[in-house]
Design a protein around this motif. Structure first.
Motif: not given
Length: 96
Positions: A53-61, A63-69
């Motif tokens: 899920k983190i990979i999809r959020l970061h690479y597809d959308l 989203v930076n790490m702060q946003g993922i957090d």
């Protein structure tokens, strides 16, 4: 915890074509707990869907790490509230 429940982070990096910096960022934000064993980093199999899920959020959308957090914290809180609502609904049904 048996070794069958662990996945090598190196295999995940190769499979998903990730860089080491991405994994280090995930670890620094404590989004996933990695296990060090025999000087290698491993991931518990139960955390693999979270990593994906983190990979999809970061690479597809993008989203930076702060946003993922923030997203993970909000989803955890929503899940907790959902469980509380379920418990309260079950209690309410007892009194009806």
């Amino acid at each position: 915890m048996s070794d069958k429940e662990l996945i090598s982070v190196q295999k995940v990096i190769v499979h998903h074509n990730l860089d080491e910096q991405f994994i280090e960022s995930i670890e620094s934000f404590q989004l996933i707990e990695f296990i060090i064993k025999d000087s290698n980093k491993y991931l518990h199999t139960e955390q693999l869907p979270i990593l994906e899920k983190i990979i999809r959020l970061h690479y597809d959308l993008e989203v930076n790490m702060q946003g993922i957090d923030v997203i993970n914290n909000m989803l955890d809180r929503m899940d907790s509230m959902h469980k509380t609502i379920q418990q309260l609904e079950n209690k309410l049904k007892l009194y009806e």
